[in-house]
Write an enzyme that holds these catalytic residues in place. Structure first.
Site, mmCIF file in Angstrom:
data_model
loop_
_atom_site.group_PDB
_atom_site.id
_atom_site.type_symbol
_atom_site.label_atom_id
_atom_site.label_comp_id
_atom_site.label_asym_id
_atom_site.label_seq_id
_atom_site.Cartn_x
_atom_site.Cartn_y
_atom_site.Cartn_z
ATOM 1 N N GLU A 67 -6.087 9.534 9.216
ATOM 2 C CA GLU A 67 -4.715 9.455 9.723
ATOM 3 C C GLU A 67 -4.557 10.258 11.014
ATOM 4 O O GLU A 67 -3.701 9.959 11.834
ATOM 5 C CB GLU A 67 -3.727 9.895 8.648
ATOM 6 C CG GLU A 67 -3.829 8.908 7.493
ATOM 7 C CD GLU A 67 -2.630 8.802 6.615
ATOM 8 O OE1 GLU A 67 -1.868 9.784 6.529
ATOM 9 O OE2 GLU A 67 -2.473 7.730 5.990
ATOM 10 N N HIS A 81 -8.532 3.607 3.450
ATOM 11 C CA HIS A 81 -8.845 4.240 4.740
ATOM 12 C C HIS A 81 -10.333 4.263 5.075
ATOM 13 O O HIS A 81 -10.710 4.417 6.221
ATOM 14 C CB HIS A 81 -8.348 5.692 4.737
ATOM 15 C CG HIS A 81 -6.859 5.828 4.780
ATOM 16 N ND1 HIS A 81 -6.038 5.247 3.846
ATOM 17 C CD2 HIS A 81 -6.050 6.493 5.643
ATOM 18 C CE1 HIS A 81 -4.784 5.546 4.132
ATOM 19 N NE2 HIS A 81 -4.761 6.299 5.216
ATOM 20 N N CYS A 126 -3.640 -0.981 -2.254
ATOM 21 C CA CYS A 126 -3.867 0.452 -2.462
ATOM 22 C C CYS A 126 -4.759 0.668 -3.692
ATOM 23 O O CYS A 126 -4.404 0.262 -4.800
ATOM 24 C CB CYS A 126 -2.508 1.120 -2.678
ATOM 25 S SG CYS A 126 -2.632 2.887 -2.961
ATOM 26 N N CYS A 161 -11.105 3.082 -1.216
ATOM 27 C CA CYS A 161 -9.865 3.590 -0.614
ATOM 28 C C CYS A 161 -9.604 2.791 0.658
ATOM 29 O O CYS A 161 -10.538 2.465 1.399
ATOM 30 C CB CYS A 161 -10.027 5.077 -0.272
ATOM 31 S SG CYS A 161 -8.616 5.774 0.592
ATOM 32 N N ASP A 178 0.869 -1.180 0.000
ATOM 33 C CA ASP A 178 0.000 0.000 0.000
ATOM 34 C C ASP A 178 0.901 1.223 0.000
ATOM 35 O O ASP A 178 2.101 1.141 0.288
ATOM 36 C CB ASP A 178 -0.887 -0.018 1.252
ATOM 37 C CG ASP A 178 -1.792 1.207 1.312
ATOM 38 O OD1 ASP A 178 -2.390 1.556 0.281
ATOM 39 O OD2 ASP A 178 -1.880 1.840 2.380
ATOM 40 N N SER A 179 0.282 2.367 -0.265
ATOM 41 C CA SER A 179 1.030 3.616 -0.218
ATOM 42 C C SER A 179 1.468 3.952 1.206
ATOM 43 O O SER A 179 2.344 4.787 1.395
ATOM 44 C CB SER A 179 0.140 4.743 -0.740
ATOM 45 O OG SER A 179 -1.055 4.779 0.019
HETATM 46 N N1 DGL Z 1 -3.949 3.829 -0.071
HETATM 47 C C1 DGL Z 1 -4.605 4.897 -0.802
HETATM 48 C C2 DGL Z 1 -5.806 4.317 -1.565
HETATM 49 O O1 DGL Z 1 -6.348 3.284 -1.226
HETATM 50 C C3 DGL Z 1 -5.041 6.011 0.124
HETATM 51 C C4 DGL Z 1 -3.897 6.828 0.685
HETATM 52 C C5 DGL Z 1 -3.082 7.543 -0.375
HETATM 53 O O2 DGL Z 1 -3.593 8.502 -0.996
HETATM 54 O O3 DGL Z 1 -1.958 7.149 -0.575
HETATM 55 O O4 DGL Z 1 -6.209 4.914 -2.532
#
Ligand code: DGL
Length: 261
Positions: free
Chosen positions: A148, A182, A69, A180, A6-7
């Site tokens: 976050e 989150h 991600c 997403c 993931d990011s």
């Molecule tokens: N992990 C990213 C997503 O699912 C969200 C956080 C980011 O913007 O890096 O799109």
């Protein structure tokens, strides 16, 4: 090993779901915390980062990859599939498949980062499956930072969620995809604001079911994956916020390992 990336830390929502369905399987996670967020970056930059992340997970023994991600999956899945000869499970297809099973009115909403929504990856996949579907996609760039910061139950967050969802509510969607990593953490407030009649699709449990199904059909691969309940959490930067978010998502203490990529 199952490799997941993931990011940042948000992808642990997917790991949490994976561990509920595949609790014995060893997993190595990479969160690119030094370069997060991806959702505000250009597709080219995200693709560059993703290719590096995949290389890193392969060097740590990943035999199958989960792109947790949504932003990465939206813009980089095709490139990763062309460059690497490894099975790849991404979040978008399983979420869309679930959404299309759920919708009765074929009016589906999608929320995600700017990069995800701009890519139209969800929209295209939905229309591929059912061309007559009305798809309403809304970028919600403020939600990642709110999660976050741990502002899950703040009235300000509820107000912002309400504003983002207004457009979807007036379109009378019956299914909403949380596109997403989150957003599952905001599921309660999202459900409250969109209304109880809307079925919410959480991509994290959809991807866990997809992976479990894939491994059930590919015993030759599954037999080669370690099953000692190991979970390594590699990150490109460690901060107290990252540790706190990881604890909040996995619901237990975690040890993040700093790795340079
Ligand atoms: N992990 C990213 C997503 O699912 C969200 C956080 C980011 O913007 O890096 O799109």
């Amino acid at each position: 090993m199952i490799g997941v990336f993931d990011s940042g830390i948000g992808g642990l929502t997917v790991v949490h779901a994976l561990r509920q369905q595949l609790c014995d399987h060893d997993m190595v996670y990479f969160g690119d915390t030094a370069r997060t967020p991806y959702g505000t970056k250009s597709a080219q930059t995200v693709i560059t980062y993703v290719l590096e992340n995949v290389g890193l997970l392969l060097s740590h023994g990943a035999k199958i990859l989960v792109m947790a991600c949504n932003t990465a999956a939206s813009v980089a899945t095709d490139v990763v599939r062309q460059r690497f000869n490894i099975p790849i499970i991404e979040v978008i297809s399983p979420a869309v498949a679930l959404a299309m099973k759920s919708t009765k009115k074929f009016r589906v909403g999608v929320i995600g980062t700017r990069a995800t929504i701009q890519s139209k990856a969800y929209e295209n996949k939905i229309l591929e499956m059912h061309p007559a579907t009305e798809v309403y996609a809304v970028a919600c760039p403020l939600l990642v930072p709110l999660v976050e910061e741990g502002w899950l139950k703040k009235p300000e967050t509820a107000m912002i969620v309400k504003k983002y969802l207004h457009h979807l509510k007036v379109r009378q969607i019956d299914t909403l995809i949380l596109g997403c990593t989150h957003y599952p953490l905001l599921k309660k407030v999202i459900q409250r604001k969109i209304g109880p009649q809307v079925h919410i699709i959480d991509a994290s449990s959809a991807v866990a079911a997809e992976l479990a199904g894939y491994l059930a059909q590919h015993a030759e691969l599954d037999d080669h994956l370690g099953k000692n309940r190991k979970l390594r959490l590699l990150v490109s930067d460690i901060t107290p916020q990252a540790e706190e978010l990881a604890r909040m998502i996995l619901k237990h203490n975690v040890e993040l390992e700093h790795i340079r990529c």
